[in-house]
Design an enzyme around this catalytic site. Structure first.
Site, mmCIF file in Angstrom:
data_model
loop_
_atom_site.group_PDB
_atom_site.id
_atom_site.type_symbol
_atom_site.label_atom_id
_atom_site.label_comp_id
_atom_site.label_asym_id
_atom_site.label_seq_id
_atom_site.Cartn_x
_atom_site.Cartn_y
_atom_site.Cartn_z
ATOM 1 N N LYS A 1 -45.339 13.095 15.249
ATOM 2 C CA LYS A 1 -46.124 12.575 14.179
ATOM 3 C C LYS A 1 -47.241 13.804 13.796
ATOM 4 O O LYS A 1 -47.352 13.827 12.719
ATOM 5 C CB LYS A 1 -47.220 11.600 14.543
ATOM 6 C CG LYS A 1 -46.420 10.191 14.840
ATOM 7 C CD LYS A 1 -47.356 9.030 15.414
ATOM 8 C CE LYS A 1 -46.583 7.738 15.652
ATOM 9 N NZ LYS A 1 -47.515 6.647 16.138
ATOM 10 N N GLU B 1 -39.675 5.797 26.124
ATOM 11 C CA GLU B 1 -41.148 6.162 25.740
ATOM 12 C C GLU B 1 -42.086 6.212 26.938
ATOM 13 O O GLU B 1 -43.205 7.104 26.984
ATOM 14 C CB GLU B 1 -41.901 5.342 24.750
ATOM 15 C CG GLU B 1 -41.466 5.721 23.071
ATOM 16 C CD GLU B 1 -42.219 5.212 22.249
ATOM 17 O OE1 GLU B 1 -43.229 4.156 22.543
ATOM 18 O OE2 GLU B 1 -42.407 5.639 21.200
ATOM 19 N N HIS C 1 -14.224 -1.563 24.524
ATOM 20 C CA HIS C 1 -13.130 -0.928 23.911
ATOM 21 C C HIS C 1 -13.603 0.393 23.347
ATOM 22 O O HIS C 1 -12.977 0.858 22.438
ATOM 23 C CB HIS C 1 -12.666 -1.776 22.622
ATOM 24 C CG HIS C 1 -12.214 -3.132 23.526
ATOM 25 N ND1 HIS C 1 -10.796 -3.603 23.569
ATOM 26 C CD2 HIS C 1 -12.861 -4.368 23.998
ATOM 27 C CE1 HIS C 1 -10.748 -4.573 24.019
ATOM 28 N NE2 HIS C 1 -12.151 -5.172 24.487
HETATM 29 O O1 PA5 Z 1 -45.206 2.253 21.828
HETATM 30 C C1 PA5 Z 1 -45.840 3.041 21.228
HETATM 31 O O2 PA5 Z 1 -47.025 3.342 21.536
HETATM 32 C C2 PA5 Z 1 -45.325 3.640 19.978
HETATM 33 O O3 PA5 Z 1 -43.937 3.187 20.084
HETATM 34 C C3 PA5 Z 1 -45.969 2.955 18.770
HETATM 35 O O4 PA5 Z 1 -45.940 1.399 18.836
HETATM 36 C C4 PA5 Z 1 -45.318 3.354 17.395
HETATM 37 O O5 PA5 Z 1 -45.394 4.867 17.411
HETATM 38 C C5 PA5 Z 1 -46.201 3.035 16.134
HETATM 39 O O6 PA5 Z 1 -47.653 3.411 16.261
HETATM 40 P P1 PA5 Z 1 -48.608 2.628 15.597
HETATM 41 O O7 PA5 Z 1 -48.616 1.282 15.936
HETATM 42 O O8 PA5 Z 1 -50.026 3.273 15.687
HETATM 43 O O9 PA5 Z 1 -48.090 2.802 13.934
#
Ligand code: PA5
Length: 407
Positions: free
Chosen positions: A394, A271, A292
């Site tokens: 999203k 990310e 393996h």
């Molecule tokens: O690292 C990030 O920003 C994302 O992985 C969020 O944590 C994830 O999308 C969840 O978002 P939220 O905390 O707004 O529900």
């Protein structure tokens, strides 16, 4: 304490001359950690204040007494760090209460049906964690669990058993806190989801699991004072690999208790760096199991992979008569020999050694990796703190919801 072996098994790629070419740029990046742009990442109060720590302790002590099952609802950065720490530092086979269940990371009905049946006769408390408060998966999970709890508990009991961790001011979850008076914690605005394990996001579930969060934060502080240079070195090695067309990095572990640490690492780097057609694809290998299966590819498959191996120097001892040795030493011997084999093939390895698997070392390791994600993002020339691709899925799911299911 962390020890790094960045030379033995990757010296075909990482030479002193190559490292020299990064010197100036790395100096510039390091300086950012001493200016307004990044200096907050070297301060523990960015994550959690002393007052919040006391509150986390108080609430977690109460929750431990109150319930058989503590349901932690969240997705991505809102749960992975906590699960990584809890899995690493608590016994696999244990009947210890409360049992901690992570929910809201999927939307398949089987999981929910089974869980609702499982908790029917159990005492439950819930912590929903969402920075935005609008993410579909945790929002569905929270609705289901809260409805179930409303059938079981009265308003006063609910206030003791529902904890919301979300943005300080905005979002539907904050509105709910204001309306219903549920207990709440804050996700600091400046800390993105995947960097939030040492904020109340991760610390509350970790404390409920009985892990010493003060020791964990001691490790984080160690990293803040000791590990920035090593993080810059490691980020540089990754960048050298990337520039040699090594587009896949395996986080390789030799203890299944670190399984979710590897998942957290996959999320942190995918990310933070996977954008603008850039970034290394992180994968995980759990050895010796995956020798393996995936091991064959790492040894002789396409020349696009490098490895970061996490080893534990002093682990629980167990004597093996057959080979007249300690099992941990045998496991570490295997780790080194596999690195040698992979380096003889096409996969160079860096090794990071934890002195032992405990709160302090794990805190230090995770903070080291977060530093590296930030430095690596700067080296790549991308923003390591946003996730526009995630926002896009999203957005489309919300569009689908409006088109199909809401009137
Ligand atoms: O690292 C990030 O920003 C994302 O992985 C969020 O944590 C994830 O999308 C969840 O978002 P939220 O905390 O707004 O529900």
């Amino acid at each position: 304490m962390l020890k790094f072996d960045f030379n033995t098994y990757n010296n075909k790629y990482v030479t002193q001359d190559k490292l020299e070419t990064y010197k100036e740029k790395n100096e510039e990046i390091k300086n950012l950690f001493f200016t307004d742009e990044l200096s907050h990442w070297t301060r523990i109060d960015t994550y959690v204040s002393d007052e919040e720590l006391l509150n986390i302790k108080k609430v977690s002590d109460k929750i431990k007494k109150l319930c058989d099952v503590f349901i932690v609802i969240g997705i991505g950065g809102s749960y992975m760090g906590a699960k990584a720490v809890i899995d690493a530092l608590t016994p696999v086979y244990s009947k210890k209460k409360p049992e901690i269940i992570f929910l809201g990371k999927n939307i398949n009905p089987n999981e929910y049906n089974e869980l609702l049946e499982y908790i029917k006769d159990k005492e439950v408390a819930v912590n929903v964690i969402s920075k935005s408060g609008t993410t579909l998966e945790p929002s569905i999970a929270f609705d289901l669990i809260l409805n179930e709890m409303k059938n079981k508990y009265n308003q006063i009991e609910l206030k003791e058993r529902v904890i919301i961790t979300t943005d300080e001011k905005t979002g539907t979850l904050r509105e709910l806190v204001n309306q219903e008076g549920y207990q709440s914690f804050v996700v600091p605005t400046i800390v993105g989801g995947r960097y939030s394990v040492f904020t109340p996001v991760g610390l509350l579930p970790i404390a409920v699991a009985g892990i010493d969060i003060i020791k964990l934060l001691l490790g984080v502080k160690n990293a803040m004072t000791e590990q920035l240079d090593n993080a810059i070195n490691y980020a540089t090695i990754r960048d050298i690999m990337y520039n040699n067309d090594k587009f896949i990095e395996s986080y390789t572990i030799y203890d299944e208790k670190l399984n979710y640490l590897a998942e957290w690492l996959k999320q942190l780097y995918a990310e933070s760096h996977g954008k603008e057609q850039k970034g290394i694809l992180p994968i995980a290998n759990v050895n010796t199991r995956d020798l393996h299966s995936m091991g064959q590819y790492l040894q002789e498959g396409k020349d696009i992979i490098f490895e970061t191996v996490i080893g534990i120097k002093n682990n629980t001892s167990l004597y093996i008569d057959k080979y007249n040795c300690d099992l941990n030493e045998l496991n570490n011997m295997a780790l080194e020999k596999v690195c040698e084999a992979h380096n003889n093939g096409y996969t160079p390895s860096s090794i990071i050694w934890l002195e032992k698997l405990d709160e302090e070392n794990l805190g230090e390791l995770m903070q080291f990796f977060m530093f590296t994600a930030i430095v690596g993002g700067k080296q790549l020339g991308i923003n390591p703190f946003d996730q526009p691709g995630v926002q896009e899925y999203k957005r489309l799911i919300n569009e689908g919801l409006n088109e199909k299911f809401t009137n």
